[in-house]
Design a protein around this motif. Structure first.
Motif, PDB file in Angstrom:
ATOM      1  N   GLY A  42      63.579   6.828  43.575  1.00  0.00           N
ATOM      2  CA  GLY A  42      64.817   6.241  43.067  1.00  0.00           C
ATOM      3  C   GLY A  42      65.094   6.673  41.639  1.00  0.00           C
ATOM      4  N   LEU A  43      66.344   6.599  41.241  1.00  0.00           N
ATOM      5  CA  LEU A  43      66.746   6.988  39.898  1.00  0.00           C
ATOM      6  C   LEU A  43      66.157   6.009  38.880  1.00  0.00           C
ATOM      7  CD1 LEU A  43      68.578   9.126  38.503  1.00  0.00           C
ATOM      8  CD2 LEU A  43      70.379   7.387  38.524  1.00  0.00           C
ATOM      9  N   PRO A  44      65.376   6.499  37.920  1.00  0.00           N
ATOM     10  CA  PRO A  44      64.757   5.606  36.937  1.00  0.00           C
ATOM     11  C   PRO A  44      65.738   5.178  35.848  1.00  0.00           C
ATOM     12  CG  PRO A  44      64.143   7.870  36.461  1.00  0.00           C
ATOM     13  CD  PRO A  44      64.959   7.895  37.737  1.00  0.00           C
ATOM     14  N   ARG A  45      65.356   4.130  35.117  1.00  0.00           N
ATOM     15  CA  ARG A  45      66.063   3.639  33.935  1.00  0.00           C
ATOM     16  C   ARG A  45      67.555   3.443  34.194  1.00  0.00           C
ATOM     17  NH1 ARG A  45      63.656   8.000  32.932  1.00  0.00           N
ATOM     18  NH2 ARG A  45      65.566   9.035  32.221  1.00  0.00           N
ATOM     19  N   THR A  46      67.869   2.720  35.254  1.00  0.00           N
ATOM     20  CA  THR A  46      69.257   2.563  35.677  1.00  0.00           C
ATOM     21  C   THR A  46      69.669   1.104  35.724  1.00  0.00           C
ATOM     22  OG1 THR A  46      69.096   4.592  36.981  1.00  0.00           O
ATOM     23  CG2 THR A  46      70.905   3.113  37.519  1.00  0.00           C
ATOM     24  N   VAL A  47      70.830   0.840  35.137  1.00  0.00           N
ATOM     25  CA  VAL A  47      71.479  -0.471  35.228  1.00  0.00           C
ATOM     26  C   VAL A  47      72.639  -0.319  36.201  1.00  0.00           C
ATOM     27  CG1 VAL A  47      72.792  -2.244  34.000  1.00  0.00           C
ATOM     28  CG2 VAL A  47      70.850  -1.125  32.870  1.00  0.00           C
ATOM     29  N   ARG A  48      72.683  -1.199  37.181  1.00  0.00           N
ATOM     30  CA  ARG A  48      73.794  -1.209  38.134  1.00  0.00           C
ATOM     31  C   ARG A  48      74.574  -2.500  37.953  1.00  0.00           C
ATOM     32  NH1 ARG A  48      69.521   1.333  40.635  1.00  0.00           N
ATOM     33  NH2 ARG A  48      69.975   3.127  41.957  1.00  0.00           N
ATOM     34  N   VAL A  49      75.837  -2.461  38.321  1.00  0.00           N
ATOM     35  CA  VAL A  49      76.689  -3.630  38.192  1.00  0.00           C
ATOM     36  C   VAL A  49      77.554  -3.766  39.446  1.00  0.00           C
ATOM     37  CG1 VAL A  49      78.539  -2.407  36.977  1.00  0.00           C
ATOM     38  CG2 VAL A  49      78.258  -4.836  36.625  1.00  0.00           C
ATOM     39  N   LEU A  50      77.771  -5.012  39.832  1.00  0.00           N
ATOM     40  CA  LEU A  50      78.707  -5.345  40.900  1.00  0.00           C
ATOM     41  C   LEU A  50      79.638  -6.412  40.325  1.00  0.00           C
ATOM     42  CD1 LEU A  50      79.639  -5.149  43.876  1.00  0.00           C
ATOM     43  CD2 LEU A  50      78.020  -6.981  44.378  1.00  0.00           C
ATOM     44  N   VAL A  51      80.869  -6.002  40.071  1.00  0.00           N
ATOM     45  CA  VAL A  51      81.869  -6.891  39.472  1.00  0.00           C
ATOM     46  C   VAL A  51      82.771  -7.401  40.580  1.00  0.00           C
ATOM     47  CG1 VAL A  51      83.821  -7.023  37.871  1.00  0.00           C
ATOM     48  CG2 VAL A  51      81.826  -5.602  37.309  1.00  0.00           C
ATOM     49  N   THR A  52      82.897  -8.704  40.700  1.00  0.00           N
ATOM     50  CA  THR A  52      83.841  -9.313  41.626  1.00  0.00           C
ATOM     51  C   THR A  52      85.038  -9.768  40.800  1.00  0.00           C
ATOM     52  OG1 THR A  52      82.024 -10.055  43.019  1.00  0.00           O
ATOM     53  CG2 THR A  52      84.168 -11.079  43.387  1.00  0.00           C
ATOM     54  N   ALA A  53      86.226  -9.321  41.210  1.00  0.00           N
ATOM     55  CA  ALA A  53      87.420  -9.596  40.412  1.00  0.00           C
ATOM     56  C   ALA A  53      88.632  -9.848  41.291  1.00  0.00           C
ATOM     57  CB  ALA A  53      87.705  -8.414  39.482  1.00  0.00           C
ATOM     58  N   THR A  86      71.816  -5.365  38.089  1.00  0.00           N
ATOM     59  CA  THR A  86      70.436  -5.068  38.449  1.00  0.00           C
ATOM     60  C   THR A  86      69.938  -3.988  37.503  1.00  0.00           C
ATOM     61  OG1 THR A  86      70.903  -3.322  40.070  1.00  0.00           O
ATOM     62  CG2 THR A  86      70.794  -5.604  40.903  1.00  0.00           C
ATOM     63  N   ALA A  87      68.635  -3.998  37.290  1.00  0.00           N
ATOM     64  CA  ALA A  87      67.995  -2.964  36.473  1.00  0.00           C
ATOM     65  C   ALA A  87      66.746  -2.509  37.212  1.00  0.00           C
ATOM     66  CB  ALA A  87      67.632  -3.509  35.099  1.00  0.00           C
ATOM     67  N   THR A  88      66.453  -1.233  37.085  1.00  0.00           N
ATOM     68  CA  THR A  88      65.241  -0.712  37.703  1.00  0.00           C
ATOM     69  C   THR A  88      64.023  -1.326  37.011  1.00  0.00           C
ATOM     70  OG1 THR A  88      65.453   1.236  36.283  1.00  0.00           O
ATOM     71  CG2 THR A  88      66.248   1.439  38.551  1.00  0.00           C
ATOM     72  N   CYS A  98      71.319 -11.517  36.558  1.00  0.00           N
ATOM     73  CA  CYS A  98      70.522 -10.290  36.516  1.00  0.00           C
ATOM     74  C   CYS A  98      69.447 -10.348  37.591  1.00  0.00           C
ATOM     75  CB  CYS A  98      69.834 -10.132  35.157  1.00  0.00           C
ATOM     76  SG  CYS A  98      70.941  -9.811  33.790  1.00  0.00           S
ATOM     77  N   ALA A  99      69.139  -9.201  38.153  1.00  0.00           N
ATOM     78  CA  ALA A  99      68.072  -9.090  39.149  1.00  0.00           C
ATOM     79  C   ALA A  99      67.409  -7.727  38.989  1.00  0.00           C
ATOM     80  CB  ALA A  99      68.640  -9.232  40.567  1.00  0.00           C
ATOM     81  N   GLN A 100      66.240  -7.610  39.574  1.00  0.00           N
ATOM     82  CA  GLN A 100      65.532  -6.332  39.525  1.00  0.00           C
ATOM     83  C   GLN A 100      65.900  -5.514  40.748  1.00  0.00           C
ATOM     84  OE1 GLN A 100      61.117  -5.803  40.121  1.00  0.00           O
ATOM     85  NE2 GLN A 100      61.282  -5.508  37.897  1.00  0.00           N
ATOM     86  N   GLU A 101      66.200  -4.248  40.516  1.00  0.00           N
ATOM     87  CA  GLU A 101      66.505  -3.309  41.596  1.00  0.00           C
ATOM     88  C   GLU A 101      65.223  -3.036  42.386  1.00  0.00           C
ATOM     89  OE1 GLU A 101      69.082  -1.150  43.808  1.00  0.00           O
ATOM     90  OE2 GLU A 101      69.693  -2.180  41.985  1.00  0.00           O
ATOM     91  N   LEU A 102      65.345  -2.690  43.637  1.00  0.00           N
ATOM     92  CA  LEU A 102      64.188  -2.331  44.444  1.00  0.00           C
ATOM     93  C   LEU A 102      63.464  -1.136  43.841  1.00  0.00           C
ATOM     94  CD1 LEU A 102      65.699  -2.636  48.020  1.00  0.00           C
ATOM     95  CD2 LEU A 102      64.095  -4.186  46.909  1.00  0.00           C
TER      96      LEU A 102
END
Length: 124
Positions: free
Chosen positions: A81-92, A46-48, A72-76
């Motif tokens: 909220g924290l700006p300019r942020t890329v989040r990741v959720l890795v399933t492994a 996700t990205a802001t 990819c999706a857009q963060e809420l």
């Protein structure tokens, strides 16, 4: 199977900067949890809303993760909220217990999970 979280904040919405930061984030998540590409089931990015210059998933492809399902999706867009942020959720697939998973928050994104700051392998 486990899920690993991570995030990174970038200084500006620049394609090269977003890709570089996302590559670093993925590399740190994998190293901190002893993951190899064959362990990866899928990755959600996700990205802001203020990051519009490119797809964070492209960084995974550039790292050679060509057969891992990515999305990819857009963060809420939450006020404060924290700006300019890329989040990741890795399933492994990993033998690590949930408690042994190391979630990675880099740069300004460390503010998202200060409770994990002592466990961060890749804290910068």
């Amino acid at each position: 199977m486990r899920a690993v979280r991570g995030a990174v904040q970038v200084d500006r919405d620049d394609p090269a900067e977003v890709l570089e930061a996302t590559r670093l984030l993925l590399t740190e998540v994998m190293a901190a949890n002893s993951l190899v590409p064959d362990d990866l089931v899928s990755i959600l990015f996700t990205a802001t809303p203020d990051l519009r210059s490119g797809f964070p998933a492209r960084a995974a492809r550039e790292l050679g993760l060509t057969d891992v399902p990515l999305m990819c999706a857009q963060e809420l867009d939450v006020e404060g909220g924290l700006p300019r942020t890329v989040r990741v959720l890795v399933t492994a697939e990993t033998p690590l217990t949930r408690a042994a998973i190391t979630h990675v928050y880099l740069g300004g994104a460390r503010a998202l999970r200060p409770d994990l700051s002592g466990r961060l392998a890749g804290a910068r």
